[in-house]
Design an enzyme around this catalytic site. Structure first.
Site, PDB file in Angstrom:
ATOM      1  N   GLU A  76     -88.917  85.523  94.873  1.00 53.74           N
ATOM      2  CA  GLU A  76     -89.799  84.298  94.155  1.00 53.74           C
ATOM      3  C   GLU A  76     -91.087  84.848  94.025  1.00 53.74           C
ATOM      4  O   GLU A  76     -91.685  85.507  94.853  1.00 53.74           O
ATOM      5  CB  GLU A  76     -89.667  83.250  95.505  1.00 53.74           C
ATOM      6  CG  GLU A  76     -90.368  82.127  94.796  1.00 53.74           C
ATOM      7  CD  GLU A  76     -89.870  81.504  93.266  1.00 53.74           C
ATOM      8  OE1 GLU A  76     -90.760  81.292  92.585  1.00 53.74           O
ATOM      9  OE2 GLU A  76     -88.730  81.342  93.158  1.00 53.74           O
TER      10      GLU A  76
ATOM     11  N   THR B 282     -88.310  79.477  87.330  1.00 54.60           N
ATOM     12  CA  THR B 282     -87.084  80.123  88.109  1.00 54.60           C
ATOM     13  C   THR B 282     -85.788  79.973  87.604  1.00 54.60           C
ATOM     14  O   THR B 282     -84.825  80.597  87.671  1.00 54.60           O
ATOM     15  CB  THR B 282     -87.003  79.765  89.629  1.00 54.60           C
ATOM     16  OG1 THR B 282     -88.380  80.217  90.314  1.00 54.60           O
ATOM     17  CG2 THR B 282     -86.006  80.180  90.467  1.00 54.60           C
TER      18      THR B 282
ATOM     19  N   HIS C 145     -93.831  81.308  97.422  1.00 49.51           N
ATOM     20  CA  HIS C 145     -94.032  80.433  96.193  1.00 49.51           C
ATOM     21  C   HIS C 145     -95.516  79.570  96.468  1.00 49.51           C
ATOM     22  O   HIS C 145     -95.806  79.517  97.487  1.00 49.51           O
ATOM     23  CB  HIS C 145     -92.970  79.377  96.371  1.00 49.51           C
ATOM     24  CG  HIS C 145     -92.675  78.481  95.020  1.00 49.51           C
ATOM     25  ND1 HIS C 145     -93.794  77.749  94.560  1.00 49.51           N
ATOM     26  CD2 HIS C 145     -91.616  78.524  94.065  1.00 49.51           C
ATOM     27  CE1 HIS C 145     -93.268  77.198  93.382  1.00 49.51           C
ATOM     28  NE2 HIS C 145     -92.008  77.402  92.940  1.00 49.51           N
TER      29      HIS C 145
ATOM     30  N   ASP D 216     -88.398  87.135  89.840  1.00 47.13           N
ATOM     31  CA  ASP D 216     -88.351  86.118  88.722  1.00 47.13           C
ATOM     32  C   ASP D 216     -89.209  86.002  87.911  1.00 47.13           C
ATOM     33  O   ASP D 216     -89.058  85.743  86.520  1.00 47.13           O
ATOM     34  CB  ASP D 216     -87.680  84.791  89.322  1.00 47.13           C
ATOM     35  CG  ASP D 216     -88.799  84.032  90.078  1.00 47.13           C
ATOM     36  OD1 ASP D 216     -89.676  84.914  90.550  1.00 47.13           O
ATOM     37  OD2 ASP D 216     -88.535  82.859  90.430  1.00 47.13           O
ATOM     38  N   HIS D 217     -90.694  85.937  88.287  1.00 46.18           N
ATOM     39  CA  HIS D 217     -91.761  85.537  87.247  1.00 46.18           C
ATOM     40  C   HIS D 217     -92.978  85.543  88.103  1.00 46.18           C
ATOM     41  O   HIS D 217     -92.840  86.161  89.193  1.00 46.18           O
ATOM     42  CB  HIS D 217     -91.483  84.081  86.803  1.00 46.18           C
ATOM     43  CG  HIS D 217     -91.534  83.047  87.962  1.00 46.18           C
ATOM     44  ND1 HIS D 217     -92.667  82.753  88.539  1.00 46.18           N
ATOM     45  CD2 HIS D 217     -90.765  82.163  88.380  1.00 46.18           C
ATOM     46  CE1 HIS D 217     -92.221  81.947  89.484  1.00 46.18           C
ATOM     47  NE2 HIS D 217     -90.893  81.520  89.301  1.00 46.18           N
TER      48      HIS D 217
END
Length: 730
Positions: free
Chosen positions: A268, A317, A434, A495-496
């Site tokens: 994440e 996500t 996160h 993911d990003h």
């Protein structure tokens, strides 16, 4: 001076004065947000003038409508609610932008309200700031003035003719604003402009952006209802001519991963720069942020890609999952899974592997199943099992703002994982790293000291990334002890981005001086730097392999699905996939970004509307491009636009309902039940019915659990605050 203040206050006592004051207050608040949060910067005087004017022109036009209301209570209620709603939308955009570096859409608001309503999101997940009271201070002042009777109720209704005059004047202001915006940026609100909504906000404002986006969302829904087979056939031809690549059979067969377990570990908000990053801690010593992931990245058992780009849009996500599981892009606005996941026809990786290779499939995720509508989307994708937050002990000690802590997710998943039939295809969605990067002090590694950069978000980011690294090491240790490691191919991916654009200038200062940090432009932080921060790690870890190395090929999340399927021996030629096998020859030389920009080995265009493009290797703007470079950029922009449009047509119109590949059965969502008791009963019955033929780890271990082989230092397990919901009988 006192008389001047009295005259100003007296204007509050008239309906027209109140409307204008509220519009001006909102104008000022929006300008503060434009500069301090959205980082809107014009190019030249005209651009800056548009940024300055647009919040007022639309606001006064909208607020002036209340002047037509005659009845006093209704007028004051209407203008108060309208002003509060406008401020709430502004405030929502501020907090959304801080995390997602994007603006709200109606779809996003609806999806977010669902998440809050089901408990998938909590108040702690909102990235607020100590100065946010500024955006509400005008309401406080007005309420106080009403209480002390400095503002009086105006019971005199505005004549219709006079109200129309004021409204016409306000509408004229907005009309001039709109006309000027169209002159500067022709066809600003056309569909293709929605891919870079910053320009719509810059020239027209947040309100017009949300209205135009809502219109195009409605248009997309209409297209879904009126979709035609011929549109799908055009997409098939496009993929055959431009995107499909045959597998590198010699290479992929040599890897020996067919029929092996596939474990996807979703890192994440994990950015590429974290790999090999060493920071100066508060103790003035050097600390490696992710030592274990570094070892995997450099292992000869791993194919690591150092130019792997996130291609997500607003869905973040969920977009990454869409890209990886379906080899299509997320939507131009909002989350595709939230919006259409329940009813979409997918030919996704879990269903393909289950039907063609006999894989059992599962997702482990520590948040509520309703988050991003996963509980329905996963059924549409063909996932047989979804172990969401309801399968874990969710309490204040075990949770972050976005779900179960990573160490607990891995540890407490073992009783479920060991019951899956092998080979299995499983995905772990971690959440501890996160935004806002908050984990309890007990979870911090006492030997790891983070930076003291003056930016608390960045300092905490290194802490949670280090925690994630430790959690993955614990899981790897378990896999090795139980023998699952040698039977699996493990795919790890970020993911990003993790640090929002608004904080990235501070981040770039750290990275420019850090050990083995990536290149950053030697001038001020700019769009090129932000584009490079879209790099995330992608690693294919194949135990027993000795030819692994770091690969420089430019790839993206869109390419993951065909790459994994080819390694597993799946024929992808009959499926509709826009990605290209990372190991195949003849790949396109560009990675398309969701905003219409692209990255190639030579040139980077940050977005479709960027006026400057950069040398990818030096990071410097190409101020005097050659004719060949100009043509190359124009041609690549067209290719990217076509790729995005084809993907959007497929998903917006649900075109896969018109096509079923040979040997593939359409997914029937009624076949899946993710409830706790039903899942455990089904898994137990499956092992019982298979008897000696059961391939689950539980069965291979003599119907005994392997849980005792999982060693963790998670304080929640040591102090007893985590009580796993399911404990095997043996």
């Amino acid at each position: 001076m006192l008389n001047f203040i009295k005259r100003l206050l007296s204007a509050f006592n008239t309906r027209i004065g109140l409307v204008w004051y509220l519009a001006i207050f909102l104008w000022i608040k929006t300008l503060i947000a434009y500069i301090s949060v959205f980082n809107l910067r014009g190019v030249g005087m005209v651009d800056n003038l548009m940024i300055f004017i647009n919040p007022f022109s639309f606001t006064i036009a909208a607020f002036s409508l209340t002047l037509f209301i005659k009845r006093t209570p209704i007028f004051y209620t209407a203008i108060g609610c309208l002003s509060a709603l406008a401020t709430l939308i502004l405030f929502g955009n501020i907090n959304y932008y801080r995390e997602f570096t994007d603006f709200l859409t109606i779809d996003t608001i609806i999806s977010g309200s669902r998440m809050f309503g089901t408990g998938a999101l909590g108040v702690n997940s909102i990235p607020t700031n100590i100065w946010d009271f500024i955006y509400w201070i005008d309401f406080i002042i007005i309420i106080v003035l009403f209480i002390v009777k400095r503002i009086k109720i105006d019971t005199r209704p505005i004549e219709t003719k006079r109200a129309f005059t004021w409204f016409s004047f306000a509408l004229m202001l907005f009309g001039l604003n709109f006309w000027a915006a169209d002159v500067i940026k022709p066809q600003l609100i056309m569909a293709r402009a929605q891919s870079d909504k910053t320009y719509v906000v810059r020239y027209l404002g947040l309100g017009p952006w949300m209205l135009t986006d809502s219109y195009y969302t409605h248009l997309a829904n209409s297209q879904r209802a009126n979709a035609k087979l011929s549109t799908f056939q055009n997409i098939q031809k496009y993929i055959k001519d431009n995107r499909y690549l045959a597998p590198n059979i010699t290479f992929e067969q040599s890897q020996g991963v067919q029929k092996k377990n596939v474990i996807l570990i979703h890192l994440e908000s994990f950015q590429q720069f974290l790999i090999d990053l060493s920071i100066t801690g508060t103790d003035n010593q050097q600390h490696v942020v992710t030592p274990f992931l570094n070892s995997i990245y450099h292992s000869t058992e791993t194919y690591s890609f150092n130019n792997f780009y996130s291609q997500i849009g607003q869905g973040k996500t969920s977009d990454a999952e869409t890209l990886l599981e379906t080899s299509t892009f997320g939507l131009p606005a909002g989350s595709f899974l939230s919006k259409d996941g329940s009813t979409q026809t997918f030919q996704a990786m879990p269903a393909i592997l289950s039907q063609t290779q006999g894989y059992s499939t599962a997702v482990f995720h520590g948040n509520a199943g309703s988050f991003y509508n996963r509980i329905n989307s996963y059924k549409s994708m063909g996932y047989q099992n979804f172990f969401d937050q309801s399968y874990f002990d969710a309490n204040n000690a075990t949770l972050t703002s976005y779900g179960i802590k990573d160490k607990l997710l891995f540890h407490d998943s073992v009783p479920y994982l060991e019951q899956l039939q092998q080979p299995f295809y499983v995905k772990y969605l971690t959440v501890s790293n996160h935004l806002n990067y908050d984990i309890s002090q007990d979870d911090w590694d006492p030997n790891f000291k983070t930076t003291d950069s003056g930016n608390k978000l960045i300092d905490k980011y290194f802490v949670t990334a280090h925690y994630l690294d430790q959690a993955i090491k614990e899981f790897y240790d378990y896999l090795k002890v139980t023998g699952l490691y040698d039977k699996s191919m493990i795919v790890l991916y970020g993911d990003h981005f993790g640090i929002p654009d608004s904080n990235s200038a501070d981040l770039s200062t750290i990275l420019k001086t850090a050990t083995d940090a990536p290149h950053f432009n030697q001038t001020d932080y700019n769009d090129f730097d932000w584009t490079q921060l879209q790099k995330t790690p992608f690693m294919i870890n194949i135990p027993g392999n000795t030819s692994g190395h770091i690969i420089n090929t430019y790839v993206g999340e869109l390419d993951v699905m065909p790459t994994i399927e080819h390694l597993l021996g799946v024929d992808t030629s009959k499926y509709v996939q826009f990605g290209q096998d990372m190991f195949a020859s003849g790949r396109a030389d560009y990675v398309a970004l969701r905003n219409g920009g692209f990255v190639t080995p030579t040139i980077t265009l940050p977005s479709v509307s960027s006026k400057v493009f950069y040398d990818t290797q030096t990071g410097l703007p190409i101020t005097a491009p050659t004719p060949d470079q100009v043509k190359y950029v124009a041609d690549t922009k067209m290719k990217v636009a076509q790729l995005l449009q084809m993907s959007d047509n497929l998903n917006n119109q649900n075109l896969l309902r018109f096509y079923t590949p040979d040997d593939f059965k359409p997914v029937n969502t009624a076949n899946y039940d993710y409830s706790f008791k039903t899942t455990l009963k089904r898994l137990a019955n499956q092992q019982k019915s298979l008897g000696a033929g059961s391939t689950s780890l539980w069965s291979q271990n003599g119907n005994k659990t392997s849980w005792n082989n999982f060693i963790t230092n998670a304080p929640e397990l040591i102090n007893g605050t985590d009580k796993p919901k399911y404990k095997p009988s043996k």
